[in-house]
Design a protein around this motif. Structure first.
Motif, PDB file in Angstrom:
ATOM      1  N   SER A 361       0.829  -1.222   0.000  1.00 47.96           N
ATOM      2  CA  SER A 361       0.000   0.000   0.000  1.00 47.96           C
ATOM      3  C   SER A 361       0.859   1.267   0.000  1.00 47.96           C
ATOM      4  O   SER A 361       0.468   2.284  -0.585  1.00 47.96           O
ATOM      5  CB  SER A 361      -0.948  -0.001   1.204  1.00 47.96           C
ATOM      6  OG  SER A 361      -0.204  -0.111   2.403  1.00 47.96           O
ATOM      7  N   GLU A 364       1.960   1.777  -3.453  1.00 47.83           N
ATOM      8  CA  GLU A 364       0.801   2.173  -4.253  1.00 47.83           C
ATOM      9  C   GLU A 364       0.520   3.671  -4.094  1.00 47.83           C
ATOM     10  O   GLU A 364       0.137   4.342  -5.052  1.00 47.83           O
ATOM     11  CB  GLU A 364      -0.415   1.350  -3.816  1.00 47.83           C
ATOM     12  CG  GLU A 364      -1.542   1.395  -4.811  1.00 47.83           C
ATOM     13  CD  GLU A 364      -2.732   0.560  -4.335  1.00 47.83           C
ATOM     14  OE1 GLU A 364      -2.583  -0.204  -3.362  1.00 47.83           O
ATOM     15  OE2 GLU A 364      -3.798   0.696  -4.930  1.00 47.83           O
ATOM     16  N   GLN A 365       0.713   4.176  -2.880  1.00 48.19           N
ATOM     17  CA  GLN A 365       0.505   5.614  -2.676  1.00 48.19           C
ATOM     18  C   GLN A 365       1.486   6.433  -3.518  1.00 48.19           C
ATOM     19  O   GLN A 365       1.130   7.469  -4.087  1.00 48.19           O
ATOM     20  CB  GLN A 365       0.647   5.957  -1.184  1.00 48.19           C
ATOM     21  CG  GLN A 365      -0.536   5.476  -0.353  1.00 48.19           C
ATOM     22  CD  GLN A 365      -0.209   5.334   1.126  1.00 48.19           C
ATOM     23  OE1 GLN A 365       0.870   5.709   1.596  1.00 48.19           O
ATOM     24  NE2 GLN A 365      -1.136   4.760   1.878  1.00 48.19           N
ATOM     25  N   GLU A 367       2.888   5.370  -6.290  1.00 45.64           N
ATOM     26  CA  GLU A 367       2.475   5.189  -7.684  1.00 45.64           C
ATOM     27  C   GLU A 367       1.333   6.139  -8.047  1.00 45.64           C
ATOM     28  O   GLU A 367       1.366   6.827  -9.073  1.00 45.64           O
ATOM     29  CB  GLU A 367       2.022   3.741  -7.920  1.00 45.64           C
ATOM     30  CG  GLU A 367       1.682   3.465  -9.375  1.00 45.64           C
ATOM     31  CD  GLU A 367       0.522   2.500  -9.554  1.00 45.64           C
ATOM     32  OE1 GLU A 367      -0.174   2.194  -8.564  1.00 45.64           O
ATOM     33  OE2 GLU A 367       0.302   2.066 -10.692  1.00 45.64           O
ATOM     34  N   GLN A 368       0.327   6.183  -7.159  1.00 43.06           N
ATOM     35  CA  GLN A 368      -0.846   7.011  -7.464  1.00 43.06           C
ATOM     36  C   GLN A 368      -0.476   8.489  -7.544  1.00 43.06           C
ATOM     37  O   GLN A 368      -0.949   9.218  -8.415  1.00 43.06           O
ATOM     38  CB  GLN A 368      -1.931   6.779  -6.417  1.00 43.06           C
ATOM     39  CG  GLN A 368      -2.632   5.437  -6.637  1.00 43.06           C
ATOM     40  CD  GLN A 368      -3.605   5.084  -5.530  1.00 43.06           C
ATOM     41  OE1 GLN A 368      -3.700   5.786  -4.516  1.00 43.06           O
ATOM     42  NE2 GLN A 368      -4.312   3.976  -5.687  1.00 43.06           N
ATOM     43  N   ALA A 369       0.405   8.895  -6.626  1.00 43.14           N
ATOM     44  CA  ALA A 369       0.810  10.309  -6.637  1.00 43.14           C
ATOM     45  C   ALA A 369       1.561  10.636  -7.916  1.00 43.14           C
ATOM     46  O   ALA A 369       1.304  11.666  -8.557  1.00 43.14           O
ATOM     47  CB  ALA A 369       1.667  10.611  -5.409  1.00 43.14           C
ATOM     48  N   ARG A 371       1.422   8.996 -10.795  1.00 43.31           N
ATOM     49  CA  ARG A 371       0.517   8.860 -11.938  1.00 43.31           C
ATOM     50  C   ARG A 371      -0.376  10.105 -12.067  1.00 43.31           C
ATOM     51  O   ARG A 371      -0.585  10.628 -13.156  1.00 43.31           O
ATOM     52  CB  ARG A 371      -0.331   7.600 -11.788  1.00 43.31           C
ATOM     53  CG  ARG A 371      -0.713   6.970 -13.103  1.00 43.31           C
ATOM     54  CD  ARG A 371      -1.396   5.627 -12.942  1.00 43.31           C
ATOM     55  NE  ARG A 371      -0.500   4.533 -12.652  1.00 43.31           N
ATOM     56  CZ  ARG A 371       0.388   4.026 -13.509  1.00 43.31           C
ATOM     57  NH1 ARG A 371       0.507   4.529 -14.717  1.00 43.31           N
ATOM     58  NH2 ARG A 371       1.174   3.033 -13.166  1.00 43.31           N
ATOM     59  N   ALA A 372      -0.870  10.573 -10.937  1.00 44.03           N
ATOM     60  CA  ALA A 372      -1.729  11.773 -10.970  1.00 44.03           C
ATOM     61  C   ALA A 372      -0.967  12.987 -11.488  1.00 44.03           C
ATOM     62  O   ALA A 372      -1.552  13.892 -12.073  1.00 44.03           O
ATOM     63  CB  ALA A 372      -2.275  12.048  -9.570  1.00 44.03           C
TER      64      ALA A 372
END
Ligand SMILES: CC(=O)SCCNC(=O)CCNC(=O)[C@H](O)C(C)(C)COP(=O)(O)OP(=O)(O)OC[C@H]1O[C@@H](n2cnc3c(N)ncnc32)[C@H](O)[C@@H]1OP(=O)(O)O
Ligand SMILES: N[C@@H](CCO)C(=O)O
Length: 421
Positions: A361, A364-365, A367-369, A371-372
């Protein structure tokens, strides 16, 4: 004609990649010419960096991968150690600790660094340094404080992951390397890779962040506090000034390593491997002091081998640095997205399904940051049972992911075969 030969070279069958060894290697030492300014406000000088290199530097100096180690690693990441320790013996953490992190003289990431491996030395020039605050040749608490002529002990300044990275940057400057094809590491090594991408975005093409995080979670901070308290609570620690006294906080550091080691493994892996089996199968022995269960004996062994190769103060400083690490707080006023805004490196994140200390997780945080923000990022979760130490054990699953991320090498202008053709 030369152009034709180059085309022919490309048309020939690609070289067969048989993973091999980097062979015999030697740890070298480099003294930085200028002080390192630290986050705590102090300056550190002199600073020595222990390092090893594997592979060949390209004429353009553009094939360099910096490998960063985790809590208890050192510069000896790959190959067989060639020599007895030289300079590192000055601090008393050399000769008898020679077998290094992985033991038997093999580098701690030997399965990942070498010809045909994840960090392919047929293509890349891999550099591994012992981190700032270390006890394996780089300046740390067991080094001599020039102000007193005695080992620093707990007078050594508290260092951060940023300080470690600035030291690596200063070291690479001396070598004349001003750009990195990649920075890679697991755990604390992954924190350093992330810090490189944030601190020096123009200097790093790619980062490989394995079993790591942007900030250790509360339970991780707590386990690290327990480990440090075990060391500092040992009377032999002597407020950090135990060098030369004939007493070292082995009992405290043994407990710290036992705690740490359990956090590096998963509960199912421990159960699978040891269950509740007794060390002496005949029966229980009604003893408080001796290991009764196999797991107790195993932990005692891990503690015993660790205190022979590692300095307790370096454990304290390194543990402190990895708990301070917090990209959002340090670089984004509390926002991970803001901290990562300036990153230009391609990012590969690898996490392991059973790693509860640096859980998927957290990756993943990141990655998401990224990607955004529209940044190039890849994230892989490897299904493997051993917990956090998977990054040291699960080489077969990591290698193809990393090789693909770094390019497969067949068209790399610096592959040994193509250079020599
Ligand atoms: C990441 C970096 O930057 S470097 C740091 C990495 N290195 C380390 O962490 C060093 C500490 N070692 C480890 O953490 C682990 O050994 C790993 C993850 C590296 C490798 O794991 P494995 O190969 O599975 O080793 P394992 O956990 O089985 O330990 C084997 C040792 O336990 C011993 N052992 C196993 N069962 C028992 C038992 N019941 N009682 C006593 N000893 C036992 C073995 O004899 C062996 O001893 P040896 O290492 O002295 O030869
Ligand atoms: N077992 C490894 C992983 C810690 O993150 C070490 O001791 O460095």
């Amino acid at each position: 004609m030369a152009h034709c030969l180059a085309i022919l070279a490309h048309m020939a069958s690609p070289p067969t990649l048989v993973p091999g060894s980097v062979g015999s290697v030697e740890t070298r030492y480099l003294d930085l010419p200028a002080p390192i300014r630290l986050d705590c406000g102090r300056e550190l000088h002199p600073v020595r960096v222990a390092y090893e290199t594997y592979g060949e530097l390209s004429p353009e100096r553009d094939n360099v991968i910096l490998v960063c180690h985790a809590l208890s690693g050192d510069a000896h990441a790959a190959g067989h150690s060639a020599e007895p320790p030289a300079e590192s013996t000055r601090d008393g953490f050399g000769a008898e600790r020679r077998d290094g992190a992985a033991g038997k003289g093999l580098g701690w990431w030997d399965g990942m660094i070498g010809p045909g491996k994840a960090f392919d030395t047929d293509r890349f020039f891999v550099i591994s340094t012992n981190l700032l605050g270390g006890c394996r040749g780089t300046t740390g608490p067991s080094s001599i404080d020039p102000a007193t002529g005695q080992p620093y002990g707990s007078d050594f300044p508290v260092v951060t992951v940023s300080d470690m990275v600035r030291t690596q940057r200063a070291f690479l400057d001396v070598l004349g390397i001003d750009r990195l094809a990649a920075v890679a590491g697991g755990s604390l090594g992954g924190m350093q890779a992330l810090e490189w991408a944030v601190l020096f975005p123009d200097l790093v093409d790619a980062v490989v962040v394995i079993a790591s995080t942007h900030a250790l979670h509360t339970q991780g901070v707590a386990w690290n506090a327990i480990a440090r308290n075990a060391i500092m609570g040992d009377p032999a620690w002597q407020n950090g000034h135990y060098y030369g006294t004939g007493r070292t906080p082995d009992a405290g550091m043994g407990v710290a390593r036992m705690v740490g080691h359990v956090t590096y493994l998963s509960a199912p892996a421990l159960t699978e491997r040891f269950g509740r089996r007794l060390q002496f199968a005949d029966d229980i022995r009604y003893t408080l002091r001796e290991p009764e269960f196999e797991i107790e004996s195993y932990l005692r062994h891990q503690a015993g081998s660790f205190v022979k190769r590692f300095d307790a103060n370096t454990y304290l400083y390194t543990s402190r640095a990895l708990t301070y690490f917090d990209l959002a707080r340090q670089h984004g006023d509390g926002s991970l997205a803001r901290a990562l805004e300036g990153v230009s490196a391609r990012t590969l994140l690898i996490a392991f399904s059973s790693d509860w200390l640096y859980p998927p997780s957290a990756s993943e945080q990141i990655e998401q940051a990224l990607r955004a923000l529209g940044k190039p990022v890849e994230f892989e979760v490897i299904d493997a049972p051993y917990g956090h130490d998977c990054f040291l054990l699960e080489e077969a699953q990591q290698i193809p992911i990393i090789r693909r991320f770094l390019g497969d090498g067949e068209t790399n202008p610096h592959s040994r075969e193509e250079r020599s053709s």
